[in-house]
Design an enzyme around this catalytic site. Structure first.
Site, PDB file in Angstrom:
ATOM      1  N   GLU A  62      -6.503   4.109  -5.769  1.00  0.00           N
ATOM      2  CA  GLU A  62      -7.787   4.398  -5.127  1.00  0.00           C
ATOM      3  C   GLU A  62      -8.162   5.828  -5.494  1.00  0.00           C
ATOM      4  O   GLU A  62      -7.430   6.766  -5.178  1.00  0.00           O
ATOM      5  CB  GLU A  62      -7.677   4.235  -3.611  1.00  0.00           C
ATOM      6  CG  GLU A  62      -9.010   4.460  -2.919  1.00  0.00           C
ATOM      7  CD  GLU A  62      -8.877   4.619  -1.409  1.00  0.00           C
ATOM      8  OE1 GLU A  62      -9.832   4.282  -0.698  1.00  0.00           O
ATOM      9  OE2 GLU A  62      -7.815   5.097  -0.941  1.00  0.00           O
ATOM     10  N   ASP A 102      -3.103   4.667  -2.220  1.00  0.00           N
ATOM     11  CA  ASP A 102      -4.171   5.209  -1.385  1.00  0.00           C
ATOM     12  C   ASP A 102      -4.579   6.607  -1.851  1.00  0.00           C
ATOM     13  O   ASP A 102      -3.715   7.461  -2.107  1.00  0.00           O
ATOM     14  CB  ASP A 102      -3.680   5.248   0.072  1.00  0.00           C
ATOM     15  CG  ASP A 102      -4.748   5.647   1.041  1.00  0.00           C
ATOM     16  OD1 ASP A 102      -5.760   4.925   1.133  1.00  0.00           O
ATOM     17  OD2 ASP A 102      -4.582   6.683   1.715  1.00  0.00           O
ATOM     18  N   ASP A 157       0.847  -1.187   0.000  1.00  0.00           N
ATOM     19  CA  ASP A 157       0.000   0.000   0.000  1.00  0.00           C
ATOM     20  C   ASP A 157       0.891   1.247   0.000  1.00  0.00           C
ATOM     21  O   ASP A 157       1.726   1.416   0.891  1.00  0.00           O
ATOM     22  CB  ASP A 157      -0.884  -0.001   1.250  1.00  0.00           C
ATOM     23  CG  ASP A 157      -2.320   0.382   0.946  1.00  0.00           C
ATOM     24  OD1 ASP A 157      -2.499   1.384   0.233  1.00  0.00           O
ATOM     25  OD2 ASP A 157      -3.242  -0.309   1.408  1.00  0.00           O
ATOM     26  N   HIS A 192     -11.007  -3.314   3.100  1.00  0.00           N
ATOM     27  CA  HIS A 192     -10.830  -2.941   4.506  1.00  0.00           C
ATOM     28  C   HIS A 192     -11.646  -1.718   4.907  1.00  0.00           C
ATOM     29  O   HIS A 192     -11.788  -1.430   6.096  1.00  0.00           O
ATOM     30  CB  HIS A 192      -9.349  -2.657   4.765  1.00  0.00           C
ATOM     31  CG  HIS A 192      -8.833  -1.490   3.992  1.00  0.00           C
ATOM     32  ND1 HIS A 192      -8.687  -1.523   2.616  1.00  0.00           N
ATOM     33  CD2 HIS A 192      -8.456  -0.249   4.371  1.00  0.00           C
ATOM     34  CE1 HIS A 192      -8.235  -0.357   2.197  1.00  0.00           C
ATOM     35  NE2 HIS A 192      -8.089   0.425   3.243  1.00  0.00           N
ATOM     36  N   ASP A 193     -12.167  -0.966   3.931  1.00  0.00           N
ATOM     37  CA  ASP A 193     -12.961   0.228   4.207  1.00  0.00           C
ATOM     38  C   ASP A 193     -14.456  -0.003   4.039  1.00  0.00           C
ATOM     39  O   ASP A 193     -15.247   0.928   4.179  1.00  0.00           O
ATOM     40  CB  ASP A 193     -12.546   1.374   3.263  1.00  0.00           C
ATOM     41  CG  ASP A 193     -11.247   2.032   3.673  1.00  0.00           C
ATOM     42  OD1 ASP A 193     -10.900   1.983   4.871  1.00  0.00           O
ATOM     43  OD2 ASP A 193     -10.571   2.597   2.792  1.00  0.00           O
TER      44      ASP A 193
END
Length: 557
Positions: free
Chosen positions: A256, A200, A98, A328-329
């Site tokens: 993302e 991210d 990430d 994960h979100d």
């Protein structure tokens, strides 16, 4: 476009804190991941994406990085990571990390120096602005986790921008030195042998230089979106990253990109632009939003889902899609898009079928292959997520109904995805010999890896089959997508077409037995049933199909 290895890959996302604890401290770690590589190999995945494993105060579960070159000691050492990387590569599995470079932790050395004064070498590594004449923040942007997106620092007599928590100051990408520092760090990890990055909130790295006030449409949270998403230089920065780093390595990148529509996504993903391989969009994640944004009790409409996924399939035909139901979100897909009760297993298989037969790279979030559902935490205090805690406090302050608050948290909290991976039915779910860092789900008694591997009709083996189909039939990777029966409110059906073959995918989204009429175009050729989640059903392709609750069928014609 030139064919790339990541087009044929299936990615498995690991939340390291919650995957497998190898040393009995209640926290998942790198050695725990290595221990479970045979399980991941058995599933058939090609790439592991690890959420942040870098040094961090963990204000936002690792998305506040204080040193890009050091690993968080709770996950292990650099040698542990190298051993995991080698072991994964030996199994034919790649690893991506990430990349969190919109912001750092406020404990990062860059920020610690930047906040001292306006003249030090790191003074312009972050976004600093003078107060308004009355001392208030430079604009009305609100942070994701509540309050203003600006924090005052007396030493500089200025505010710094933080789109997320105040402990996550935004980097100033306008500063060439910042960009070079990031590129140097990326090369370090690529040279170590990693296979790519998930980036991210990468669509936020270029802010509008006028920093305009946000309008009412951003009133609840995230008001920075008005001037921070898809900013004027974002594509310039990403092309520069490609030229200075990415083009020298055979790696995959997925960005993302919140608040990015399908047309904007073309700019990120079309190969000739040389930016990113694919992006994560959020349009299908917003279909059940309510007056408080994500924390709502609204249920999605199938017509909206069909329209949204079809738009992205069509718009990125020259680019590439990332395909996901959960991460994960996000909460668990079965609860959100399927049925978490009687038809949990059937709907989990159906959702997997719908997604994995589409064009793009599928992403599986840990536990999705078990059909995991949302977690009925016993107490509000069991929640660990900073976003959920802020929602709860703000709703209590607003005088909202307690039942609504708790239901919205159950349906949408990020903690639904962050509970320990259930390896078996024992006390701590086989995750750890110690009490885990977060409460685990009581459903682990019946929903776990041990149970799934023992049942040949489990969600696990259905996912294994879907992955195998993708590796067997080029049409699943390369075929053009076309929606059929767009007006059907109960069934999502589409075809993929490639080199004279047709893949027909039929997925029921209702808990009743229904009839589905197959368009006559698909009744002429020889049809082979490639996949079904009801193996006992008659699999013949007839003009009228009787579909069981949440049934999914895939035919090759």
């Amino acid at each position: 476009m030139t064919r790339q290895w990541w087009q044929e890959a299936v990615v498995y996302q690991i939340y390291p804190q919650s995957f497998k604890d190898s040393n009995g401290d209640g926290i998942g770690d790198l050695n725990g991941i290595q221990e479970k590589l045979p399980y991941l190999k058995k599933l058939g995945v090609d790439v592991l994406w690890l959420n942040p494993i870098f040094q961090s105060p963990l204000v936002d579960n690792g998305y506040d990085i204080s040193d890009y070159y050091q690993l968080n000691s709770m996950y292990g050492t650099l040698d542990d990571f190298k051993a995991l990387l080698t072991a994964a590569h030996d199994q034919g599995i790649r690893i991506i990390l990430d990349l969190v470079v919109n912001h750092t932790s406020d404990q990062h050395d860059w920020f610690q120096q930047s906040k001292q004064d306006k003249t030090n070498p790191y003074a312009d590594y972050y976004i600093w602005k003078d107060p308004n004449p009355d001392g208030t923040p430079p604009n009305n942007w609100g942070s994701t986790f509540g309050g203003s997106a600006w924090e005052y620092v007396p030493e500089r007599q200025q505010y710094y921008l933080h789109c997320f928590a105040k402990e996550q100051p935004d980097l100033n990408w306008e500063n060439p030195a910042v960009r070079q520092s990031i590129y140097q760090m990326m090369r370090y990890w690529f040279d170590l042998g990693i296979d790519g990055f998930r980036m991210d909130v990468i669509s936020l790295i270029s802010k509008r230089p006028d920093y305009p006030n946000a309008g009412k449409e951003y009133a609840y949270t995230k008001r920075y979106y008005a001037g921070a998403s898809n900013g004027p230089r974002v594509h310039e920065f990403l092309h520069e990253m490609h030229e200075q780093v990415l083009k020298d390595y055979d790696v995959m990148t997925v960005g993302e990109t919140p608040n990015t529509n399908s047309e904007q996504a073309q700019l990120y993903t079309f190969p000739e632009r040389e930016e990113l391989d694919m992006v994560f969009h959020f349009d299908h994640m917003h279909l059940d939003y309510g007056k408080y944004g994500k924390f709502s009790t609204v249920r999605f409409k199938l017509s909206d889902l069909k329209r949204t996924l079809t738009e992205w399939q069509n718009q990125l035909d020259q680019g590439w899609n990332s395909l996901y139901w959960s991460n994960h979100d996000q909460p668990r897909a079965v609860t959100r898009f399927g049925d978490e009760g009687e038809y949990r297993i059937a709907s989990a298989k159906m959702l997997g079928t719908l997604l994995h037969m589409m064009k793009g790279t599928p992403y599986i979030f840990q536990g999705e292959e078990l059909g995991m559902k949302n977690v009925p935490f016993a107490e509000v205090s069991d929640y660990r997520d900073i976003e959920t805690k802020y929602f709860y406090q703000s709703m209590v302050t607003n005088g909202e109904d307690e039942a609504f608050i708790k239901q919205a948290m159950y349906l949408k909290s990020r903690d639904n995805a962050r509970t320990p991976m259930p390896w078996d039915e024992t006390k701590n779910s086989g995750f750890s010999t110690a009490q885990p860092w977060i409460a685990y789900s009581p459903d682990n008694q019946t929903i776990n890896v041990k149970q799934s591997l023992a049942d040949k009709q489990s969600v696990f083996y259905h996912y294994q089959h879907l992955i195998d189909l993708r590796k067997t039939y080029p049409i699943i990777v390369h075929g053009r997508y076309r929606l059929i029966e767009p007006e059907d409110s109960a069934v999502y059906a589409y075809v993929r077409e490639y080199e004279g073959q047709t893949l027909l995918v039929i997925c029921s989204f209702v808990a009743e037995t229904i009839n589905f009429t197959v368009p006559s175009d698909y009744l002429n050729g020889e049809a082979t049933l490639l996949s079904t989640n009801y193996p006992e059903q008659d699999g013949a392709l007839n003009e009228t199909l009787e579909l069981a609750p949440y049934e999914a069928r895939v035919y090759l014609i």
